[in-house]
Structures are given as C-alpha cells and as structure tokens.
Design a protein around this motif. Structure first.
Motif, PDB file in Angstrom:
ATOM      1  N   VAL A   1      35.623 -81.011 -57.039  1.00 27.73           N
ATOM      2  CA  VAL A   1      35.540 -79.589 -57.361  1.00 27.73           C
ATOM      3  C   VAL A   1      35.029 -78.789 -56.173  1.00 27.73           C
ATOM      4  N   CYS A   2      34.280 -79.433 -55.297  1.00 25.19           N
ATOM      5  CA  CYS A   2      33.732 -78.736 -54.129  1.00 25.19           C
ATOM      6  C   CYS A   2      34.808 -78.371 -53.119  1.00 25.19           C
ATOM      7  N   GLU A   3      36.024 -78.935 -53.285  1.00 23.02           N
ATOM      8  CA  GLU A   3      37.130 -78.606 -52.393  1.00 23.02           C
ATOM      9  C   GLU A   3      38.011 -77.485 -52.957  1.00 23.02           C
TER      10      GLU A   3
ATOM     11  N   GLY B   1      37.292 -70.976 -53.441  1.00 20.30           N
ATOM     12  CA  GLY B   1      36.413 -70.092 -54.193  1.00 20.30           C
ATOM     13  C   GLY B   1      35.182 -70.770 -54.762  1.00 20.30           C
ATOM     14  N   ILE B   2      35.055 -72.089 -54.580  1.00 22.53           N
ATOM     15  CA  ILE B   2      33.912 -72.849 -55.107  1.00 22.53           C
ATOM     16  C   ILE B   2      33.055 -73.331 -53.949  1.00 22.53           C
ATOM     17  N   THR B   3      31.746 -73.122 -54.060  1.00 23.57           N
ATOM     18  CA  THR B   3      30.786 -73.632 -53.081  1.00 23.57           C
ATOM     19  C   THR B   3      29.766 -74.505 -53.799  1.00 23.57           C
ATOM     20  N   CYS B   4      29.522 -75.696 -53.258  1.00 25.45           N
ATOM     21  CA  CYS B   4      28.563 -76.612 -53.880  1.00 25.45           C
ATOM     22  C   CYS B   4      27.233 -76.583 -53.145  1.00 25.45           C
ATOM     23  N   ASP B   5      26.231 -77.218 -53.755  1.00 25.18           N
ATOM     24  CA  ASP B   5      24.902 -77.269 -53.153  1.00 25.18           C
ATOM     25  C   ASP B   5      24.855 -78.320 -52.049  1.00 25.18           C
ATOM     26  N   ASP B   6      23.656 -78.572 -51.512  1.00 25.59           N
ATOM     27  CA  ASP B   6      23.513 -79.476 -50.375  1.00 25.59           C
ATOM     28  C   ASP B   6      23.882 -80.910 -50.725  1.00 25.59           C
ATOM     29  N   THR B   7      23.833 -81.280 -52.007  1.00 28.21           N
ATOM     30  CA  THR B   7      24.199 -82.638 -52.394  1.00 28.21           C
ATOM     31  C   THR B   7      25.697 -82.842 -52.388  1.00 28.21           C
TER      32      THR B   7
ATOM     33  N   LEU C   1      27.119 -80.471 -56.995  1.00 28.12           N
ATOM     34  CA  LEU C   1      26.865 -79.459 -58.015  1.00 28.12           C
ATOM     35  C   LEU C   1      27.361 -78.094 -57.554  1.00 28.12           C
ATOM     36  N   VAL C   2      28.041 -77.393 -58.443  1.00 30.57           N
ATOM     37  CA  VAL C   2      28.593 -76.073 -58.122  1.00 30.57           C
ATOM     38  C   VAL C   2      27.460 -75.054 -58.030  1.00 30.57           C
ATOM     39  N   LYS C   3      27.391 -74.391 -56.878  1.00 32.89           N
ATOM     40  CA  LYS C   3      26.353 -73.394 -56.639  1.00 32.89           C
ATOM     41  C   LYS C   3      26.917 -71.969 -56.725  1.00 32.89           C
ATOM     42  N   GLU C   4      28.148 -71.800 -56.248  1.00 34.14           N
ATOM     43  CA  GLU C   4      28.750 -70.465 -56.218  1.00 34.14           C
ATOM     44  C   GLU C   4      30.205 -70.516 -56.695  1.00 34.14           C
ATOM     45  N   ILE C   5      30.585 -69.520 -57.493  1.00 39.20           N
ATOM     46  CA  ILE C   5      31.990 -69.289 -57.863  1.00 39.20           C
ATOM     47  C   ILE C   5      32.347 -67.877 -57.415  1.00 39.20           C
TER      48      ILE C   5
END
Length: 965
Positions: A53-55, A58-64, A67-71
């Motif tokens: 999902v991080c790819e 429009g989606i940005t994940c956290d440092d790990t 986990l989705v941080k931004e949509i």
C-alpha cells in the motif's frame, strides 16, 4: 528453551503481527478505490492488489514502511462517497487531503474516529448535509472544509479541543446563520482564517486582536455589522484583510496604519465613512479595494508612491481632489476604477508604464485636461472608460486601435479629433460609446474590420461625410446611434445584412435618397429613428413586417402612401413633417387618390375641413356619451378616478381598459392579482394585470399593500424604459388615486407561456414544439436576458427567470415577462427573502440571499434543460429534495444515457444538436457562480449551436467533457 530460540519465536510473532497489520491497511485503503470506482482519474492505475500500500500513488507511510500516515487524493477528479468508517481505522493516519474533487453524499459521525489527524481537507467538493462533530481531533492543525457543500450548523464547539489549529478554512458554505463564533478568537495559533460567505452575523469581536499570528483574515460576504474594531491594528503580521460585502459602519479604525505588512485590503461594499488617512501608511499594498462605501476627502498623495500597488478600486464613494500623478508608474499596474466620485484634475499619465494595464475606469467624475497620449500604446487595455467628465483635447489616434479593447467609452466630454483608421486593429472591440463630444471627420472605411462591434454610439458630435457602404459587414452589430451629426449621402443598403440590429437612430443628419427596403428584413429590429433628414421617395412596404416599439420617420421629404399596417394610432407622430405623404386611415394626412384630376384644390380643402369638423363633433358626442355611461355604472372600478403613465404612444383610453376587466375576460390569476385579455375596437389585443389590496385585516392589508406596491414599482421601473424585441412591452400603468388598485397594460402574447407549451397537457392541441422552434425560443430568450444584463445603463437582474415567465407571440417568438421581483443597478446586493421559484433558484441564492446576474444565468440553464428534456424542474422521479439539475448530472455517465435525456418528441436527426444546448445548460447551472458564463457568452454559444448550419463543438468543463463529446 534457549534464548536464541526465544528471539526467533518473538521475531516470528512480530513479523506475523506486521503482516497482519499490513494486510489490514491494504484492505482499508483498497476500500477507497472501490468506493471511488466512478472516478475518471489515472491515480488508481498504481493501486494494485499485489504491491505494498505504501507504493500506491497519493499514499505516504510512516518510518516503518508499513503503516499509512498520509492520504493525499486532492485535485484528482475523483467522485463518489468516502467510506470514513474504513479510512478512520488506519491507526497512524495523520493527514487526509481530499480537496478539489467531486465527492458527494453525507459525511457520517465516523469521521470523528480519525482522532490522530493533524491535517484534514474536505474542501471544494459536493458533500451534502451537516458536518459532523470532530472534537476528537485534538491535535488538528489544518482544517479545510471551505466550499464543501455542508449546510446546517457548523460544529463550532469542536474547535475548543483544537488549541494547535493553524489554519481554519470554513467559508463558502450554506451554514445556519450565527454570530461571530467566540471559539474562534481563542485559537491563538491561527495564521489563516477563512470564514467568507458562511452566514456569519453580528460584529467582529474585540477579541480578534488576540490572534496576533494571523497572516490572512477573510470574513467577506456575510452579515457582519458595526465598526471595524480598533483591536484589528494588533494583527501586525496581516498580509491579507478581506471584509467586503458586509454591513460595516464607521471609519477605518485608528491604528490601521500599523499593518505595514498588509498587501491585500478589501473592505468594499459596506457603509464605511470618513477619509483614507490611515491607508497612506500601508506602503506595501498591492491591491486596495474600498468601492461602494461613503468615504470622503481626498486620495492621499502617498498612495501614488506605493511601489507595489497594481489594483486600485474606489468607485461609488464621495472622494474629492485629484488622483496622485505618479500613480501606477512604479509597478506592473493593472487596474483602476475610481468611477462615480467627485474627483478632479488630470488623468495620471503613467499607469500603463509597463504595458500591463487592462482596465482604466474613471467615469462620472470631474476630470479635466486631455487623454494622455501614453494610453494609445497600452496594448493590454481591455476596458477604457472615461465618460461623463470634462475632458478636452484630441483623442489620441491609437486609442481607437487598442488591440485587446472590448469597450471604449469616452462619452459626455468635450473631446475632439476624428475616428482614425487605427480602428482596424481593434479586433476584439465590442462597444464604442462616444456620444456628446466634438468629434469630427468621416467614419473610416476600416471600421468594418472591427468585426466584433455590437454597439456604436457616436451621437451628438460633428461627424460628416457618408457612412461606409460596407458597414453591413459588422455581423454582430446590435445598436447603431449616429444621430445629431452631419452625415450625408444615402443610408447604406448593407445595413439590412446586420441580422442582430435591434436599435437604429440616424436622426438629425442630412441623409438623402430613399429608405433602404432591406431594413424591413432585419429580424430583431425594435427601434428605428430616421427623423429630421432629407430622405425622399416612398416608405418601403417591407417596414410593415417589423414589430417596432419606436418608429420615427418624421421631418423628411417622403411621398406616397403610408403603408396600411403602419397607419395606426401608435405611430401617430411618426410621419409628421412629410408633406408628400397620404393615408387612407391617418386623419391628419390627405387621403390618397388613384387619379390626378377631379375636384379642384379649394373644394378638396373645404371637404377636408368639413370632414375634420364632423369627426371632431362625433368624437365630442361620443366622449359625452361615454361619460354619461360611465357615470351610470356600478362598482368602484368604474367610478374611481385613475392616473395614467404611458410609456408608448397609446391608441386607447383608460376607460377602455377598466371597463373590460370583467370575469369573462379573465385569463389568469397570480399571487398579486388577476390578468385579463382586453380586445379593443381597433382589433388590438392587450394583456392587463390588475393588482388590488383586498385583505380585510388592517395590518395584513398594509403588508400586502407594501408587497404589491414594491412589485408594481419594480415592474414599472424596469419595463418602462426597455425597448427590446425579446422583452415584453409595457404600454402604460394605471393607478387609482387611493393607491388601492394598480393596473399594468402589456402587449398580448397569443401563444401563452413556454411552460404551457411544454408541460400543460391541455395545450397539446396546439401542437408540440419541434427542435428548431425550441432552439429559436432559447436564443431569443437569451438575447432578452443579455440585454437586461449588458445592454441597459444599469444592469437589470430579473430574479424569477422560468419557462412560465417566457411568453410566446403568434409566431412563437419569446418575450421575457413578469419583472415584479427585478433588481436594477448594483449586483451582489442582499435581500432578506428568497425570490424566485423552486427548481429554478440558484443554490448560492438560497443561502446567501445575494442577487447577481449569475443567479439569472442558473435559472436560464434550467429553462434550457426544460427545452431539451421536455421535463419539469421538479418531478417525483428525481427523488426527495432533488431537482432536474441533479437528475441531469446523474445521467452524465455515457453517451447513451445522455441521449436518453432528450425529449422523445424531438426528431432523431436533431438529437446531436440538442446535446450542444444541454452542454450550455450544464455550464449555466454550475454550482459555483464564478464558473457560469455571462448571458453574453451564453448567446454566443447558442448561436454557435445553430442546428441549421455546421458549427464548432462547444468545449465543456473537464468533468463533463468526456461523457458529452
């Protein structure tokens, strides 16, 4: 168990947990794609089930990385409803940006579960219903819900739990009216506060001074009253201050000078008084807008030294003194409007110093001196308006050829010089207003190359020579006023090629030769004045086919018979001063004779005198009999005295009207009275609206009287001066001396209203309307509205455009009617009541009570939809609280569904043509007024959609283009 094995087990547990979490995150985000499947966007092409999902775009994940941080799906042309129940389960979600899309439906309380959000943008969408509580978002820093479509009560209390809020943008929504929310002034970290056009009332509280970090403060287009608080001077970081279109009073506050970072200041359309002394210190200003107030005093000379200033708008105040002569000479100055003040002195010469200026508007002041020659080289100028001043000197020749000018208005001055051949370069020029000057010379042949011209008013000058024979090449010409000049020669026959001409005035010149028969073939001609010339020959019979509200051929050298259809009382003075004319009907002309010999001239004189005397005696006897009969009648209407105001030459008396207001002549009833059909003895039919106060309760009677009085006055004020072929003609008003009864007398339109022809089953015997007829009705009605918005001295907003207010004559030509709710003059004014008819009312008018031309455009768009679909604006099929606009937009899925919208009675061969008009209707009914075209643009687009010729396809906004093309 060894420590190494323990670590492996723990690692497997963690991996399993992360895998489970990732799987859940993927599923939750994937639900978005499913919910937004109707979207036309490439965004989701990267969303695939077999990748992280991080790819996803429009989606940005956290440092790990799990986990989705931004949509961020903003401005992606997505449409549908957001599944907040799923989205808000994303446990690390901090940013949700969905702005500038076409999202719809209601937003549920599930939104409040997004408790970790620091950034929420739902703005610029099409949501409905109430915005839910968001008090759980205690860490929220950015909140954008502007122009989102939410209504009802905004959850102001939710803001109390958001001390970190930096941006609060809630404007342009139809929220319930509320005083300035006290929760807002406690948000001391705010830098951006946008609360425009969202039903805020009361006063700006003194506590606004606590928001010292504010950079932008916008609270325009509300119902704010009282003074601008002095505490606003504490907002030293302000970059923009927007207070326009409220009810602010008092002076600009002392201390405003402290806002030295201010670049954009707009407090226009209020009731501010006092001078501009506080403004002279705001040297960083780029835009200063204070128009439509009651400001006095002089414009501070310091403003002329503002090196960043590009826009200055101070019109409709009471300012005096000169304009600073250095104004605009330091920057890329763009726009000035100081019209309708008491300013004097000369025009600053350097406002187009960097050739960026687009509009120079200084009309209705006391400016003197010449037009600076520098403006002749201002190639960017689109509107040059200096009328109603005391300017003198020669008009610089380059002014006539400004390549981007749309209007040149120099009327009512003392200007000299000639209209030069430079005008051939004015390819975008639509209007010339140069009346009441001292212009001389000939009208250049090159004027025909200014092909966009629709209005030419050169009256009351010293122009001479012949009018170019090729003037008929101006295909868009609507108004031609050359009266009170020194023109000679023949009236060009080519004028008959100007199919849009509605108003010709060539009076008080020295035109000779005959009246061109081609003028009688002009389909929209409404006013023709050729009086006081040297015209000779006979009156062309072709003029008989015209439907003129004004005809004046007086004081020429015309001979022969007056055409029978023109020999009516309405044109009584139209032929005076032409000794060679004769008539079989008009009594003050000699009778036409088919032979030259016969009775000698003195016998003819005696017979004529006896005939006239007999007629006079008969008229006196008839009038005495009428008075006697009138005196014997029963009923208040017959006995009461009446006051008559005529707006055209009348061929009837008030008694003819009053006596015919009987039950058998009743053809309609409305909220303000009855409508009668009155047939006069001369064969003329009239429509008579009778408005009378009949309520028995004193208080109720007064309220009713006030409403009827306002409606009556609005209709009289609007229609009394209008002369247009597509606006119903008001002959006169008749008022009883006790003001209890009021009568309006109109032309009678034989085919009723467009509503009747489209929707009333009892009218089916009259036959349906084919597409060519519907199209012509659309164009004619559009031209009527265009005239109201753009062709009058002050724009007229109808406020009740609908198919039942579009009447049809015997040839099914349309007339705009019923001006009881009309507003004249300034637009964007407020009214306390929603005027109009359900199904036609523009959405913004329903909640802001703002009146402007774009509200009429929306209503006309609904009429166009009626013509295309044959349906009513409100039908059960559309759904509860839904209208035709919603229904049409819901069908824009593919070409087949679009074609299914077309009325089945329209011939298959014209269905593609109807879609062109449907596109225009959709543009007219855009939710945002700024996206709607003007009526002038609507007319142009409709003309391009003519089904009788090949036309270019009209471009539509991006969201509809793929479906409709």
């Amino acid at each position: 168990m060894s420590p190494e094995r323990d670590r492996k087990i723990l690692l497997l547990i963690i991996i399993g947990f992360i895998s489970g979490v990732c799987s859940d995150e993927h599923e939750l985000v994937w639900s978005l794609k499913t919910a937004l499947a109707e979207s036309n966007t490439k965004l989701f092409e990267s969303w695939k089930p077999n990748i992280s999902v991080c790819e996803f775009a429009g989606i940005t994940c956290d440092d790990t990385g799990s986990l989705v941080k931004e949509i961020d799906l903003s401005n992606q042309n997505i449409r549908g409803s957001i599944p907040f129940e799923s989205v808000c389960q994303l446990q690390s979600l901090e940013k949700l940006s969905l702005g500038f899309n076409f999202l719809h439906g209601s937003v549920t309380e599930d939104l409040n579960k997004c408790s970790r959000l620091t950034y929420l943008d739902l703005g610029n969408n099409l949501f409905t219903g109430v915005m839910p509580d968001i008090s759980s978002m205690i860490g929220l820093s950015y909140l954008y819900v502007n122009k989102s479509g939410f209504s009802g009560t905004f959850p102001w209390a939710s803001l109390e739990s958001m001390p970190e809020l930096v941006v609060l943008s809630v404007g342009d929504n139809p929220f319930d009216p509320t005083p300035f929310p006290e929760q807002v002034v406690k948000l001391t970290n705010l830098t951006w506060l946008y609360m425009a056009n969202c039903s805020i009332g009361g006063q700006i509280p003194a506590g606004i001074g606590q928001l010292t970090k504010l950079i932008n403060f916008e609270i325009s287009s509300n119902d704010i009253s009282g003074p601008i608080p002095s505490e606003i001077a504490k907002l030293l970081n302000l970059w923009q201050l927007e207070l326009f279109s409220n009810n602010l009073t008092g002076k600009l506050p002392v201390g405003l000078r402290n806002l030295t970072n201010l670049q954009f200041f707009d407090a226009s359309m209020n009731h501010l008084q006092g001078d501009l002394s506080e403004v002279k210190f705001l040297s960083q200003l780029k835009s200063l807008q204070l128009f439509e107030n009651q400001l006095t005093g002089e414009i501070p000379p310091e403003i002329g030294e503002f090196k960043q200033l590009v826009n200055l708008s101070l019109y409709r105040n009471q300012l005096t003194g000169p304009l600073p002569q250095q104004l605009g000479s330091w920057s890329d100055f763009n726009f000035i409007d100081v019209s309708e003040n008491l300013l004097n002195g000369s025009i600053p010469p350097h406002m187009c110093h960097n050739n960026k200026m687009t509009e120079l508007l200084i009309l209705q002041n006391n400016f003197t001196g010449a037009i600076p020659a520098t403006y002749a080289d201002c190639k960017t100028m689109s509107r040059f308006r200096v009328s109603n001043n005391m300017l003198s000197g020669v008009v610089p020749s380059g002014i006539w050829g400004l390549p981007k000018a749309k209007i040149i208005d120099i009327a009512n001055n003392n200007l000299e010089g000639s209209i030069t051949s430079d005008i051939q370069d004015a390819t975008t020029l639509g209007q010339i207003f140069a009346a009441h000057n001292r212009l001389s010379g000939e009208l250049p042949q090159e004027i025909v190359k200014a092909a966009s011209l629709n209005t030419i008013d050169l009256s009351h000058n010293h122009l001479s020579g012949e009018v170019p024979a090729t003037i008929g090449g101006l295909k868009h010409l609507d108004t031609l006023h050359l009266d009170n000049n020194k023109f000679i020669g023949e009236i060009p026959n080519s004028l008959g090629l100007c199919d849009s001409l509605s108003d010709i005035n060539l009076a008080f010149n020295s035109f000779s030769g005959g009246i061109p028969a081609s003028l009688g073939r002009l389909p929209t001609l409404n006013s023709l004045n050729l009086s006081s010339n040297q015209l000779s020959g006979e009156i062309p019979g072709s003029l008989s086919s015209l439907r003129l509200s004004l005809l004046d051929l007086s004081y020429n050298k015309l001979v022969g018979a007056i055409p029978e259809s023109l020999s009516i009382e309405a044109y009584n003075g139209s032929f005076a001063g032409n000794q060679g004319l004769c008539s079989q009907k008009v009594t003050y002309f000699r009778r036409c004779s088919s032979y030259s010999g016969g009775v000698s001239s003195w016998i003819r004189i005696v017979i004529s005198c006896l005939s006239v005397g007999s007629v006079v005696c008969l008229l006196i006897l008839a009038y005495l009999c009428y008075l006697k009969t009138k005196g014997g009648k029963e009923g208040a209407a017959a006995e009461m005295p009446w006051n008559v105001k005529s707006f055209h030459v009348l061929s009837f008396m008030e008694g003819d009207i009053i006596d015919s207001m009987k039950e058998e002549n009743l053809i309609g009833r409305g909220g303000s009275g009855q409508v009668y059909r009155v047939s006069l003895k001369n064969g003329m039919d009239l429509a008579v609206k009778y408005m009378r106060n009949v309520d028995s309760g004193v208080r109720a009677k007064r309220q009713l009287a006030g409403g009827i009085q306002k409606e009556f006055e609005a209709e009289v004020e609007t229609l009394s001066s209008i002369r247009h072929v597509n606006v119903v003609k008001l002959y006169c008003s008749i008022t009883s001396q006790d003001q209890e009864s009021r009568v309006l007398v109109y032309e009678y339109l034989a085919n009723g209203s467009l509503w009747d022809r489209l929707h009333d089953s009892s009218n089916q015997k009259l036959g349906g309307l084919d597409w060519i007829t519907r199209y012509e009705i659309a164009v004619g009605a559009a031209k009527g509205l265009e005239y109201l918005h753009h062709g009058c001295e002050r724009p007229i907003i109808h406020r009740d455009v609908k198919s039942s207010n579009i009447l049809l004559d015997e040839y099914l030509k349309p007339r705009i009617a019923d001006f009881g709710l009309a507003k004249i003059g300034r637009t964007d004014t407020c009214t306390q009541l929603i005027a109009g008819t359900h199904g036609y009312i523009a959405p913004e008018y329903g909640y802001t009570y703002k009146v402007n031309e774009k509200s009429d455009v929306y209503s006309f768009g609904v009429v166009l939809m009626e013509l295309v679909t044959g349906r009513k604006p409100i039908e059960a099929e559309y759904g509860e609280n839904k209208d035709m606009v919603y229904w049409v937009c819901s069908k824009l899925k593919n070409k087949e569904s679009v074609l299914s919208l077309v009325d089945s009675s329209i011939s298959e061969g014209y269905k593609e043509d109807t879609i062109k008009v449907l596109k225009i209707a959709i543009m007219c009914t855009s939710r945002l007024p700024t996206l709607r075209p003007t009526m002038r643009e609507v007319v142009k687009m409709l003309e391009e959609a003519n089904p009788c010729k090949l036309v270019a396809i009209i471009n539509l906004s991006k969201d509809k283009q793929n479906v409709l093309m």
